[in-house]
Design an enzyme around this catalytic site. Structure first.
Site, PDB file in Angstrom:
ATOM      1  N   HIS A 116      37.027  50.209  40.506  1.00 24.50           N
ATOM      2  CA  HIS A 116      36.876  48.298  40.847  1.00 24.50           C
ATOM      3  C   HIS A 116      36.455  47.709  39.823  1.00 24.50           C
ATOM      4  O   HIS A 116      36.962  46.680  39.155  1.00 24.50           O
ATOM      5  CB  HIS A 116      37.060  48.431  42.882  1.00 24.50           C
ATOM      6  N   TYR A 124      36.666  44.407  36.777  1.00 24.42           N
ATOM      7  CA  TYR A 124      35.198  43.328  37.053  1.00 24.42           C
ATOM      8  C   TYR A 124      35.054  42.671  35.483  1.00 24.42           C
ATOM      9  O   TYR A 124      34.793  41.696  35.179  1.00 24.42           O
ATOM     10  CB  TYR A 124      34.873  42.637  38.034  1.00 24.42           C
ATOM     11  N   HIS A 168      50.915  43.458  41.537  1.00 26.39           N
ATOM     12  CA  HIS A 168      48.852  42.849  41.297  1.00 26.39           C
ATOM     13  C   HIS A 168      48.650  42.591  40.690  1.00 26.39           C
ATOM     14  O   HIS A 168      47.830  41.584  40.317  1.00 26.39           O
ATOM     15  CB  HIS A 168      48.490  43.662  42.993  1.00 26.39           C
ATOM     16  N   PHE A 169      48.296  44.029  39.743  1.00 23.74           N
ATOM     17  CA  PHE A 169      47.399  44.155  38.550  1.00 23.74           C
ATOM     18  C   PHE A 169      47.986  43.420  37.440  1.00 23.74           C
ATOM     19  O   PHE A 169      47.131  42.600  36.500  1.00 23.74           O
ATOM     20  CB  PHE A 169      46.614  45.090  38.267  1.00 23.74           C
ATOM     21  N   HIS A 170      49.283  43.593  37.301  1.00 28.20           N
ATOM     22  CA  HIS A 170      49.773  42.305  35.527  1.00 28.20           C
ATOM     23  C   HIS A 170      49.170  40.855  36.482  1.00 28.20           C
ATOM     24  O   HIS A 170      48.724  40.418  34.954  1.00 28.20           O
ATOM     25  CB  HIS A 170      51.175  42.962  35.694  1.00 28.20           C
ATOM     26  N   ARG A 202      55.781  53.209  42.956  1.00 29.12           N
ATOM     27  CA  ARG A 202      55.248  52.789  41.877  1.00 29.12           C
ATOM     28  C   ARG A 202      54.659  54.475  40.880  1.00 29.12           C
ATOM     29  O   ARG A 202      55.267  55.747  40.996  1.00 29.12           O
ATOM     30  CB  ARG A 202      53.737  53.012  41.205  1.00 29.12           C
ATOM     31  N   ARG A 203      54.586  54.575  39.475  1.00 32.74           N
ATOM     32  CA  ARG A 203      54.760  55.729  38.568  1.00 32.74           C
ATOM     33  C   ARG A 203      56.015  56.608  39.116  1.00 32.74           C
ATOM     34  O   ARG A 203      55.331  57.683  38.890  1.00 32.74           O
ATOM     35  CB  ARG A 203      52.997  56.498  38.804  1.00 32.74           C
TER      36      ARG A 203
HETATM   37 FE1  HAS Z   1      43.115  44.552  42.196  1.00 29.61          FE
HETATM   38  C1  HAS Z   1      44.443  47.469  42.432  1.00 29.61           C
HETATM   39  C2  HAS Z   1      42.093  44.724  46.056  1.00 29.61           C
HETATM   40  C3  HAS Z   1      41.618  41.652  41.488  1.00 29.61           C
HETATM   41  C4  HAS Z   1      43.208  45.031  38.949  1.00 29.61           C
HETATM   42  N1  HAS Z   1      43.886  45.925  40.751  1.00 29.61           N
HETATM   43  C5  HAS Z   1      44.855  47.203  41.244  1.00 29.61           C
HETATM   44  C6  HAS Z   1      44.019  47.597  40.330  1.00 29.61           C
HETATM   45  C7  HAS Z   1      44.683  47.215  39.082  1.00 29.61           C
HETATM   46  C8  HAS Z   1      43.571  46.216  39.594  1.00 29.61           C
HETATM   47  C9  HAS Z   1      44.676  47.331  37.714  1.00 29.61           C
HETATM   48  O1  HAS Z   1      41.951  46.764  47.898  1.00 29.61           O
HETATM   49  C10 HAS Z   1      45.241  49.063  40.059  1.00 29.61           C
HETATM   50  C11 HAS Z   1      44.456  50.465  39.412  1.00 29.61           C
HETATM   51  C12 HAS Z   1      45.796  51.439  40.281  1.00 29.61           C
HETATM   52  O2  HAS Z   1      45.969  52.082  38.931  1.00 29.61           O
HETATM   53  O3  HAS Z   1      45.804  52.424  41.074  1.00 29.61           O
HETATM   54  N2  HAS Z   1      41.442  43.547  43.756  1.00 29.61           N
HETATM   55  C13 HAS Z   1      41.749  43.599  44.885  1.00 29.61           C
HETATM   56  C14 HAS Z   1      40.934  42.605  45.985  1.00 29.61           C
HETATM   57  C15 HAS Z   1      40.576  41.299  44.350  1.00 29.61           C
HETATM   58  C16 HAS Z   1      41.757  42.212  43.612  1.00 29.61           C
HETATM   59  C17 HAS Z   1      40.370  42.351  47.095  1.00 29.61           C
HETATM   60  N3  HAS Z   1      42.208  43.348  40.933  1.00 29.61           N
HETATM   61  C18 HAS Z   1      41.905  42.271  40.800  1.00 29.61           C
HETATM   62  C19 HAS Z   1      41.098  41.599  39.697  1.00 29.61           C
HETATM   63  C20 HAS Z   1      41.805  42.837  38.934  1.00 29.61           C
HETATM   64  C21 HAS Z   1      42.290  43.275  39.315  1.00 29.61           C
HETATM   65  C22 HAS Z   1      40.120  40.476  38.766  1.00 29.61           C
HETATM   66  C23 HAS Z   1      41.991  42.661  36.949  1.00 29.61           C
HETATM   67  C24 HAS Z   1      41.475  41.601  36.377  1.00 29.61           C
HETATM   68  N4  HAS Z   1      43.130  45.907  43.476  1.00 29.61           N
HETATM   69  C25 HAS Z   1      43.079  45.655  44.891  1.00 29.61           C
HETATM   70  C26 HAS Z   1      42.647  46.874  46.527  1.00 29.61           C
HETATM   71  C27 HAS Z   1      43.677  47.766  45.044  1.00 29.61           C
HETATM   72  C28 HAS Z   1      43.746  46.796  43.263  1.00 29.61           C
HETATM   73  C29 HAS Z   1      42.592  47.184  47.697  1.00 29.61           C
HETATM   74  C30 HAS Z   1      44.247  49.041  44.908  1.00 29.61           C
HETATM   75  C31 HAS Z   1      45.673  49.093  45.771  1.00 29.61           C
HETATM   76  C32 HAS Z   1      46.369  50.343  45.781  1.00 29.61           C
HETATM   77  O4  HAS Z   1      46.850  50.633  47.377  1.00 29.61           O
HETATM   78  O5  HAS Z   1      46.368  51.422  44.883  1.00 29.61           O
HETATM   79  C33 HAS Z   1      39.529  39.902  44.676  1.00 29.61           C
HETATM   80  O6  HAS Z   1      38.996  40.195  43.708  1.00 29.61           O
HETATM   81  C34 HAS Z   1      40.935  38.879  44.340  1.00 29.61           C
HETATM   82  C35 HAS Z   1      39.964  37.656  45.272  1.00 29.61           C
HETATM   83  C36 HAS Z   1      41.345  36.589  44.661  1.00 29.61           C
HETATM   84  C37 HAS Z   1      41.452  36.098  45.666  1.00 29.61           C
HETATM   85  C38 HAS Z   1      42.341  34.642  44.914  1.00 29.61           C
HETATM   86  C39 HAS Z   1      41.739  33.286  45.426  1.00 29.61           C
HETATM   87  C40 HAS Z   1      42.337  32.246  44.790  1.00 29.61           C
HETATM   88  C41 HAS Z   1      41.654  31.273  43.683  1.00 29.61           C
HETATM   89  C42 HAS Z   1      42.288  30.242  42.631  1.00 29.61           C
HETATM   90  C43 HAS Z   1      42.783  28.373  43.278  1.00 29.61           C
HETATM   91  C44 HAS Z   1      43.246  27.831  42.537  1.00 29.61           C
HETATM   92  C45 HAS Z   1      44.597  26.584  42.338  1.00 29.61           C
HETATM   93  C46 HAS Z   1      44.519  26.018  41.876  1.00 29.61           C
HETATM   94  C47 HAS Z   1      43.581  26.571  44.102  1.00 29.61           C
HETATM   95  C48 HAS Z   1      40.976  35.726  46.702  1.00 29.61           C
HETATM   96  C49 HAS Z   1      40.697  30.711  43.608  1.00 29.61           C
HETATM   97  C50 HAS Z   1      44.204  24.735  41.256  1.00 29.61           C
HETATM   98  C51 HAS Z   1      44.719  24.256  40.391  1.00 29.61           C
HETATM   99  C52 HAS Z   1      45.329  23.114  39.214  1.00 29.61           C
HETATM  100  C53 HAS Z   1      46.391  22.698  38.975  1.00 29.61           C
HETATM  101  C54 HAS Z   1      43.861  22.687  39.419  1.00 29.61           C
HETATM  102 CU    CU Z   2      39.514  47.842  43.125  1.00 27.77          CU
END
Ligand code: HAS
Ligand code: CU
Length: 541
Positions: A217, A221, A368-370, A431-432
């Site tokens: 995890h 970050y 998700h991760f792409h 996957r995989r």
């Molecule tokens: Fe993830 C799996 C949970 C963020 C990368 N994640 C992965 C894997 C990767 C990865 C590589 O809980 C695969 C690992 C593998 O190969 O097995 N991830 C999360 C959660 C977040 C999260 C809760 N992940 C990331 C980030 C990554 C990344 C960042 C890479 C850089 N992830 C998981 C979980 C798995 C997982 C499980 C395991 C799944 C499984 O079963 O295998 C959070 O940090 C995300 C928080 C973000 C938000 C979005 C807030 C949105 C905002 C934008 C506002 C924009 C606006 C537009 C309003 C809640 C702040 C404005 C527009 C204008 C025009 C100005």
């Molecule tokens: Cu994670």
């Protein structure tokens, strides 16, 4: 300051990163083609797994680590206005990490390390792969050490002063990486290497996965922090605005670093080796780590809104239209935030235990991760490169318009590729796997999405080639024009007065992390030494 070495260090690291990136992009396109089963001649599971393993290692470890090191060296020396401490050591770290990459690449490309980027045992790779990966990590530790020394030296030389935000973020990331990589280093040293060398016959798969979850995890970050750093320290200036709150930015980095470490079990929800109470603890922490992303969204969108209004934008949303969309840094953050909405939404689904059961090990997860890594994060690597290349090479960017096209096509390609992936996950596609054709109704329903993925991949490949073309043309093109600009960091809207020490120091956070890690991983790791567990021998080798 004669900053030739700083510039060479930054350029060399970033070139390694981007060469890895472009090679991996070609592999990515091959993979969607092979996997779809549309072209029979391509069908080869052995080739597929060799390719996908190399693709994952190049993107997740080489692109990221080298980019972060190069970017870090440059932000450290320019924000602190001092030369890099111990340049020979910095070059030593570079060559060591590069040697590691080459050593790992040999078995990867010859199909002897088709273990995917997570290299979960009992799938076993050639010893050289583990040795190479270990050297890459050790090389990156050199960078961490240099960043921390520079941070501490600067604080000693400037008592009571605020460490520039860019350096604060970079040092927090270096500290994060030291903590993060400890998990996989322990796994490598005590489990994988002895097993690969043949000193032991079996491996404790549960313990290995637990140690990898320690890393898996926070590593995401580690990749993300340079993108957020650019959000805070570059974007406001490019948009014609100010950083909305320096304190909020620092607090976001701190929570991001501290809370990304003790929560890795959300990757193990469906695994049997940890009890549900521990999973719940890590699950709660996972929701906490979403908070700094919301804070970041709020702070940088506030900076953008100020910019839009200063430029004459009116009404609730009118400021969005008046932003300088033709500035690559501004365009990239808008696209990055848009991808973050959906990538982050997917993350929240993953983190919710019951919904995780629905999507775990399906195509949803690469979707998700792409989106959130290759999209949200890497698009900022591009705009950082577009910003720094002229400064580093002293030549103007070859074509701003083409750079805008490149950013748009990356966004469009990523959306076309990852949306079907999410749908396919919900339709039950694992996957995989190297083939998605089982000749039944379920796999028939996957086909249209497979086609979309291939097309998305093609757009991405074109965009990636354009990116490299622009860097090459900028640096090696025949222009005689000299670019004189220097890197500029955003100013704060409310100048910082009396910053509390905990927002300006790393030591206290180390202690907090140590306690949290002990609580969240202590017993889950220790149990393997007391319980009867079932070891496993190598699989298929
Ligand atoms: Fe993830 C799996 C949970 C963020 C990368 N994640 C992965 C894997 C990767 C990865 C590589 O809980 C695969 C690992 C593998 O190969 O097995 N991830 C999360 C959660 C977040 C999260 C809760 N992940 C990331 C980030 C990554 C990344 C960042 C890479 C850089 N992830 C998981 C979980 C798995 C997982 C499980 C395991 C799944 C499984 O079963 O295998 C959070 O940090 C995300 C928080 C973000 C938000 C979005 C807030 C949105 C905002 C934008 C506002 C924009 C606006 C537009 C309003 C809640 C702040 C404005 C527009 C204008 C025009 C100005
Ligand atoms: Cu994670």
């Amino acid at each position: 300051m004669n900053d030739n070495t700083e510039r060479n260090l930054a350029l060399s690291h970033m070139w390694v990163a981007f060469i890895a990136f472009i090679l991996a992009c070609f592999m990515g396109e091959y993979q969607v083609l092979e996997r779809s089963g549309f072209i029979e001649a391509l069908d080869s599971p052995a080739m597929y797994f060799a390719s996908v393993s190399t693709h994952g290692v190049l993107m997740a470890y080489v692109l990221t680590t080298f980019f972060i090191m190069g970017f870090g060296y440059y932000t450290a020396s320019t924000s602190l206005k001092v030369p890099i401490w111990n340049k020979q050591l910095a070059w030593g770290g570079f060559w060591l990490a590069l040697l590691g990459v080459i050593l790992a690449a040999i078995p990867l490309l010859s199909g002897l390390a088709s273990v995917l980027y997570t290299f979960y045992p009992p799938v076993q790779a050639d010893t050289m792969f583990y040795v190479g990966a270990t050297l890459l990590i050790v090389g990156s530790w050199v960078w961490c050490g240099i960043m921390i020394v520079m941070f501490l030296q600067w604080k000693e030389a400037n008592p009571g002063e605020t460490v520039p935000l860019a350096m604060f973020a970079t040092t927090m990331n270096a500290m994060l990486w030291l903590w993060t990589s400890a998990g996989v280093a322990l796994e490598s040293l005590f489990l994988l290497l002895p097993w690969a060398f043949g000193w032991v016959d079996t491996i404790d798969v549960g313990l290995a996965r637990t140690l990898f979850a320690w890393t898996l995890h926070p590593i995401v970050y580690f990749w993300l922090i340079p993108a957020y750093t650019a959000y805070y320290v570059f974007v406001p200036k490019h948009a014609g605005s100010y950083l909305f709150s320096e304190e909020a930015a620092r607090a976001a980095f701190i929570v991001l670093v501290v809370f990304s470490l003790p929560i890795g079990f959300h990757h193990l929800y469906m695994d049997p080796e940890q009890a549900s109470g521990w999973k719940m603890l890590h699950g709660v922490g996972t929701f906490v780590v979403a908070i700094p992303t919301f804070m970041t969204g709020f702070t940088v969108i506030a900076a953008l809104e100020i910019a839009g209004r200063l430029r004459g934008g009116k009404g609730l949303f009118g400021w969005i239209g008046s932003l300088p969309w033709t500035n690559t840094m501004v365009l990239s953050i808008i696209l990055s935030l848009l991808m973050l909405i959906f990538g982050g939404f997917g993350g929240i689904v993953n983190a919710s235990y019951a919904m995780n059961a629905m999507i775990h090990n399906t195509a949803w997860v690469p979707g998700h991760f792409h989106l959130i890594f290759a999209g949200t994060t890497v698009i900022m690597y591009f705009s950082i490169a577009y910003y720094l290349w002229p400064i580093l090479t002293k030549k103007p960017i070859y074509s701003n318009n083409l750079a805008l096209v490149q950013l748009w096509t990356w966004f469009i390609g990523m959306s076309i590729m990852t949306t079907p992936w999410h749908v396919l996950g919900l339709l039950g596609q694992p996957r995989r796997i190297s083939s998605v054709v089982y000749n039944n109704l379920m796999t028939l329903s996957w086909e249209p999405y497979e086609l979309l993925m291939i097309m998305g991949g093609l757009v991405l490949l074109g965009s990636a080639c354009l990116f490299i073309y622009l860097l090459v043309k900028t640096q090696f093109g025949s222009t005689t024009e000299v670019f004189e600009g220097e890197v500029e960091y955003a100013e704060t809207y409310h100048p910082v007065k009396d910053l509390p020490d905990y927002l300006n120091d790393i030591k206290i956070w180390n202690k907090v992390i140590a306690v949290l890690m002990l609580v969240s991983f202590g017993i889950p790791i220790l149990q393997f030494f007391f319980l009867d567990t079932y070891d496993s021998s190598a699989w298929g080798y």
